[in-house]
Motif scaffolding. Structure first.
Motif, short mmCIF file in Angstrom:
data_model
loop_
_atom_site.label_atom_id
_atom_site.label_comp_id
_atom_site.label_asym_id
_atom_site.label_seq_id
_atom_site.Cartn_x
_atom_site.Cartn_y
_atom_site.Cartn_z
N MET A 38 0.82 -1.21 0.00
CA MET A 38 0.00 0.00 0.00
C MET A 38 0.85 1.26 0.00
SD MET A 38 -3.15 -0.71 2.59
CE MET A 38 -4.15 -2.20 2.45
N LEU A 39 0.22 2.33 -0.49
CA LEU A 39 0.81 3.65 -0.41
C LEU A 39 0.19 4.39 0.78
CD1 LEU A 39 0.49 4.68 -4.15
CD2 LEU A 39 2.48 3.73 -2.98
N ARG A 40 0.73 5.55 1.06
CA ARG A 40 0.23 6.30 2.20
C ARG A 40 -1.26 6.62 2.07
NH1 ARG A 40 3.74 11.36 3.78
NH2 ARG A 40 2.72 12.18 1.94
N THR A 41 -1.64 7.09 0.89
CA THR A 41 -3.07 7.41 0.72
C THR A 41 -3.93 6.17 0.91
OG1 THR A 41 -2.57 7.27 -1.64
CG2 THR A 41 -2.98 9.44 -0.74
N GLU A 42 -3.39 5.02 0.54
CA GLU A 42 -4.18 3.81 0.63
C GLU A 42 -4.43 3.36 2.06
OE1 GLU A 42 -2.59 2.67 -3.74
OE2 GLU A 42 -2.25 1.17 -2.19
N TRP A 43 -3.40 3.36 2.90
CA TRP A 43 -3.67 2.97 4.28
C TRP A 43 -4.59 3.99 4.95
CZ3 TRP A 43 -3.08 5.41 8.87
CH2 TRP A 43 -2.11 6.41 8.99
N ARG A 44 -4.47 5.23 4.51
CA ARG A 44 -5.34 6.25 5.11
C ARG A 44 -6.80 5.99 4.78
NH1 ARG A 44 -2.60 12.22 4.80
NH2 ARG A 44 -0.78 11.77 6.08
N VAL A 45 -7.07 5.71 3.54
CA VAL A 45 -8.43 5.40 3.15
C VAL A 45 -8.90 4.14 3.89
CG1 VAL A 45 -9.85 4.54 1.25
CG2 VAL A 45 -8.40 6.54 0.91
N LEU A 46 -8.04 3.14 3.92
CA LEU A 46 -8.36 1.91 4.63
C LEU A 46 -8.75 2.19 6.09
CD1 LEU A 46 -7.95 -1.35 4.07
CD2 LEU A 46 -6.11 -1.04 5.71
N PHE A 47 -7.97 3.02 6.74
CA PHE A 47 -8.24 3.33 8.14
C PHE A 47 -9.51 4.13 8.31
CE2 PHE A 47 -4.77 2.47 11.35
CZ PHE A 47 -4.23 1.41 10.64
N THR A 56 -18.67 7.65 1.80
CA THR A 56 -18.31 7.99 0.43
C THR A 56 -16.91 8.62 0.38
OG1 THR A 56 -19.13 10.25 0.54
CG2 THR A 56 -20.72 8.53 -0.04
N ALA A 57 -16.38 8.70 -0.83
CA ALA A 57 -15.07 9.32 -1.03
C ALA A 57 -15.09 10.78 -0.56
CB ALA A 57 -14.69 9.25 -2.50
N LYS A 58 -16.21 11.41 -0.77
CA LYS A 58 -16.31 12.81 -0.37
C LYS A 58 -16.13 12.96 1.14
CE LYS A 58 -19.29 16.76 -0.13
NZ LYS A 58 -20.66 17.17 0.18
N GLU A 59 -16.80 12.08 1.87
CA GLU A 59 -16.68 12.16 3.33
C GLU A 59 -15.24 11.91 3.78
OE1 GLU A 59 -20.79 10.72 5.24
OE2 GLU A 59 -20.05 9.32 3.73
N ILE A 60 -14.59 10.98 3.11
CA ILE A 60 -13.18 10.73 3.45
C ILE A 60 -12.37 12.00 3.21
CG2 ILE A 60 -11.11 9.43 2.82
CD1 ILE A 60 -12.89 7.07 2.15
N GLY A 61 -12.70 12.66 2.13
CA GLY A 61 -12.00 13.90 1.82
C GLY A 61 -12.21 14.97 2.88
N LYS A 68 -9.24 15.08 -3.69
CA LYS A 68 -10.13 14.06 -4.22
C LYS A 68 -9.49 13.15 -5.26
CE LYS A 68 -12.36 17.19 -7.51
NZ LYS A 68 -13.64 17.67 -8.04
N THR A 69 -8.50 13.66 -5.98
CA THR A 69 -7.86 12.78 -6.96
C THR A 69 -7.02 11.70 -6.26
OG1 THR A 69 -5.89 14.17 -7.21
CG2 THR A 69 -7.73 14.58 -8.68
N LYS A 70 -6.38 12.09 -5.18
CA LYS A 70 -5.63 11.10 -4.40
C LYS A 70 -6.58 10.02 -3.91
CE LYS A 70 -1.68 13.28 -2.09
NZ LYS A 70 -1.22 13.77 -0.78
N ILE A 71 -7.69 10.46 -3.36
CA ILE A 71 -8.66 9.51 -2.81
C ILE A 71 -9.19 8.63 -3.92
CG2 ILE A 71 -10.88 9.28 -1.67
CD1 ILE A 71 -10.25 11.96 -0.28
N SER A 72 -9.53 9.24 -5.05
CA SER A 72 -10.06 8.48 -6.17
C SER A 72 -9.12 7.35 -6.56
CB SER A 72 -10.29 9.41 -7.35
OG SER A 72 -10.65 8.69 -8.50
#
Lengths: 147, 147
Positions: A38-47, A56-61, A68-72
């Motif tokens: 995983m990359l940093r953005t990925e573990w962050r989304v995972l967590f 949703t992605a928006k809420e994560i943002g 949002k592009t990182k999250i996407s």
DNA sequence: TGTTGTTAGTTACAAAATCAACTATTAACA
DNA sequence: TGTTAATAGTTGATTTTGTAACTAACAACA
């Protein structure tokens, strides 16, 4: 002959914070990278999904302030690897609800344990008071208070 | 029904440090980028030379922990733009001494002022005690004590 | 309805970071 | 000396990020 502008780079907050952040991220990064690729953005989304549940992605943002592009991209990769599922909202088809699969949940729990242990280890070098003040100050600087 | 693992992402030190670092770097970044078209590695190299004086890329690497390729490219760009001069050591021709030109020195002094003002502004949100503890803790975490 | 504006998320292209391999030079020492 | 190892710094290929433009869907309101 005293130095006129006694400015130490190692005392300039943005620099100091960056160095501390990089240094303190190294060992944890090694784990999510080696163990799950995983990359940093990925573990962050995972967590985010592990801790706060389906969203949703928006809420994560909103919570993480990641762009949002990182999250996407992180979501796309986590999806490909079956760490999460994506489900379109019926009422507003722009929205996609993200949720960890069992695989994702397992990875999250594993990394959560690592994170907790690791956080404790970092704290261990500091006094209880230092630790408390540090976290409070960082939360202020990160803008986590006025949220 | 209390949550079993009460883990808050916003309290995980590596995450917290990263957010604080990013947030607190934004405004300063804007200045060196807009005013001089510099990247983060570039202002860092500039500051190393401005603060500590003439030195080699290797020494910059030891102090900053930046990777040598980053430094190499930052030095190349700063050289092209006449912010620094590069002079080979006669005794060991692998070494190159870097030194700010007047142009570089001017840019450094300008940015130094900005940095000092900005650092003060960041501190202003914290109590004197918080500020002191924060910096001490960060220096520990960054590994600046045991250097 | 239809026109305009807004929002969620993606994609394309450029900029930058990373990693490994490379050159040139010096050091070590048989 | 001659050979091997180490060091300072650069370069090239790949990955990752950042910026802007884009698509698809909804909202607002004439």
């Amino acid at each position: 002959m005293t130095e006129k502008h006694e400015f130490d780079l190692q005392n300039f907050l943005p620099y100091l914070l960056n160095q501390a952040a990089e240094e303190s991220s190294l060992a944890f990064q090694q784990v999510y990278k080696d163990r799950y690729g995983m990359l940093r953005t990925e573990w962050r989304v995972l967590f985010h999904l592990g801790i706060y549940g389906r969203m949703t992605a928006k809420e994560i943002g909103q919570r993480s302030k990641m762009h949002k592009t990182k999250i996407s991209r992180a979501v796309a990769r986590l999806g490909e690897r079956r760490f999460l599922t994506r489900e379109q909202d019926d009422r507003d088809r722009r929205l996609e609800y993200l949720e960890l699969t069992n695989l994702g949940l397992t990875a999250y729990r594993d990394l959560l344990g690592v994170a907790q242990t690791y956080d404790a280890k970092l704290s261990a070098g500091l006094s209880a008071e230092e630790d408390a003040v540090l976290r409070r100050a960082l939360r202020k600087l990160a803008g986590f208070d006025a949220d």
